[in-house]
Design a protein around this motif. Structure first.
Motif, mmCIF file in Angstrom:
data_model
loop_
_atom_site.group_PDB
_atom_site.id
_atom_site.type_symbol
_atom_site.label_atom_id
_atom_site.label_comp_id
_atom_site.label_asym_id
_atom_site.label_seq_id
_atom_site.Cartn_x
_atom_site.Cartn_y
_atom_site.Cartn_z
ATOM 1 N N ARG A 85 38.514 42.292 35.088
ATOM 2 C CA ARG A 85 38.868 41.594 36.329
ATOM 3 C C ARG A 85 38.067 40.304 36.459
ATOM 4 N NH1 ARG A 85 37.778 46.573 40.176
ATOM 5 N NH2 ARG A 85 36.230 46.833 38.508
ATOM 6 N N LEU B 83 39.875 37.756 34.464
ATOM 7 C CA LEU B 83 41.081 37.292 35.147
ATOM 8 C C LEU B 83 40.744 36.309 36.257
ATOM 9 C CD1 LEU B 83 43.208 40.568 35.436
ATOM 10 C CD2 LEU B 83 43.527 38.675 33.830
ATOM 11 N N GLU C 12 50.098 48.782 37.689
ATOM 12 C CA GLU C 12 49.130 47.809 38.179
ATOM 13 C C GLU C 12 48.618 46.927 37.038
ATOM 14 O OE1 GLU C 12 44.866 47.597 40.599
ATOM 15 O OE2 GLU C 12 45.836 49.539 40.251
ATOM 16 N N ALA D 161 49.209 42.818 36.285
ATOM 17 C CA ALA D 161 48.116 41.883 35.995
ATOM 18 C C ALA D 161 48.393 41.106 34.714
ATOM 19 C CB ALA D 161 46.797 42.642 35.883
ATOM 20 N N ASP E 154 51.164 38.499 35.352
ATOM 21 C CA ASP E 154 50.605 37.345 36.065
ATOM 22 C C ASP E 154 49.748 36.495 35.133
ATOM 23 O OD1 ASP E 154 49.824 35.880 38.609
ATOM 24 O OD2 ASP E 154 47.858 36.631 37.983
#
Length: 272
Positions: free
Chosen positions: A154, A157, A193, A197, A200
């Motif tokens: 994360r 990202l 989920e 991600a 995107d």
């Protein structure tokens, strides 16, 4: 004579899809065998495979002359490791666990000669310059180095847009397994989920004009990633393929399956 052309980098620049396979057996002989299977690139894994610099170097040499471009994944993006593997002849690197712009900037500098970077000027001792037989290697090498950064958390990202925008980053590889684990879906990279991600991330990388990479062992998932815009993708590993093929052969024999035999497309050779 300039530095050898990097066909993988040229393909990414032209947005031509490149299909690959993971090579983690740490065996030059196995790498050479696999190199005849028609993949555009083979990832020599120094992160999870039991490899060191001499073994990585030997596998790069084993792929020389084949149609499969060697990509080396180092265990970590340390400048001294990058220096050694570039001098050993690697032209394309995948660096795992990139989580900051500063880290990505340091990687760009590590693969370039001064004044644009910090790569040591010592390629005359290595394969990269054909042992000093490429007279203008130093002047041309930077253009043929391909740097791929791996985003798999994360935190990664969060900085993806800035990392992908960097000059010198040629592609961004999304690591679905580690990303899934960081998102609380350990062992489930195909969860909705995580897929959202990845979808995107691919869109953001494309906006930055960079190549999008990923790997999976699931062919249905691979086709989905391709539809999402993957530019370079691996669809298996030598380790899992070896486990699967040897296990299936044994089970087929014990079950009396007369159709079991050599892998499709191969011709049996007597005298095994």
């Amino acid at each position: 004579m300039p530095a050898p052309k990097n066909p993988f980098k040229a393909a990414l620049r032209d947005d031509r899809f490149q299909l690959g396979l993971w090579v983690a057996l740490a065996s030059p002989y196995a790498a050479e065998v696999i190199s005849g299977s028609g993949y555009d690139w083979l990832l020599i894994d120094g992160e999870h495979g039991p490899n060191d610099i001499p073994l990585l170097s030997a596998q790069i040499q084993a792929l020389a002359g084949s149609g499969s471009h060697p990509i080396v994944r180092l265990p970590i993006g340390e400048a001294w490791l990058i220096k050694q593997i570039l001098d050993a002849g690697a032209q394309t690197l995948l660096i795992p666990m990139v989580e900051s712009v500063e880290q990505a900037q340091a990687l760009v500098r590590a693969v370039r000669y001064p004044p644009h970077g910090i790569r040591g000027v010592g390629a005359a001792l290595g394969r990269a310059s054909r042992f000093s037989r490429i007279g203008d290697y130093l002047e041309t090498a930077n253009d043929e180095i391909c740097l791929l950064v791996q985003i798999e958390s994360r935190a990664g990202l969060d900085v993806l847009d800035a990392v992908a925008a960097l000059d010198g980053v040629d592609g961004v590889f999304i690591g679905p397994s580690d990303l899934a684990a960081d998102m609380g879906h350990l062992g489930k990279p195909g969860s909705p989920e995580v897929l959202a991600a990845i979808t995107d991330a691919f869109a953001r990388i494309k906006t930055a004009g960079k190549a999008r990479g990923i790997m999976t062992l699931d062919l249905e998932q691979a086709r989905l990633y391709r539809d999402l815009g993957a530019t370079f993708m691996a669809i298996g590993t030598d380790v899992t393929l070896l486990v699967s093929a040897t296990q299936q052969l044994r089970e087929a024999f014990l079950a009396g399956d007369a159709t079991a035999g050599p892998v499709s497309g191969t011709k049996p050779v007597s005298g095994y």
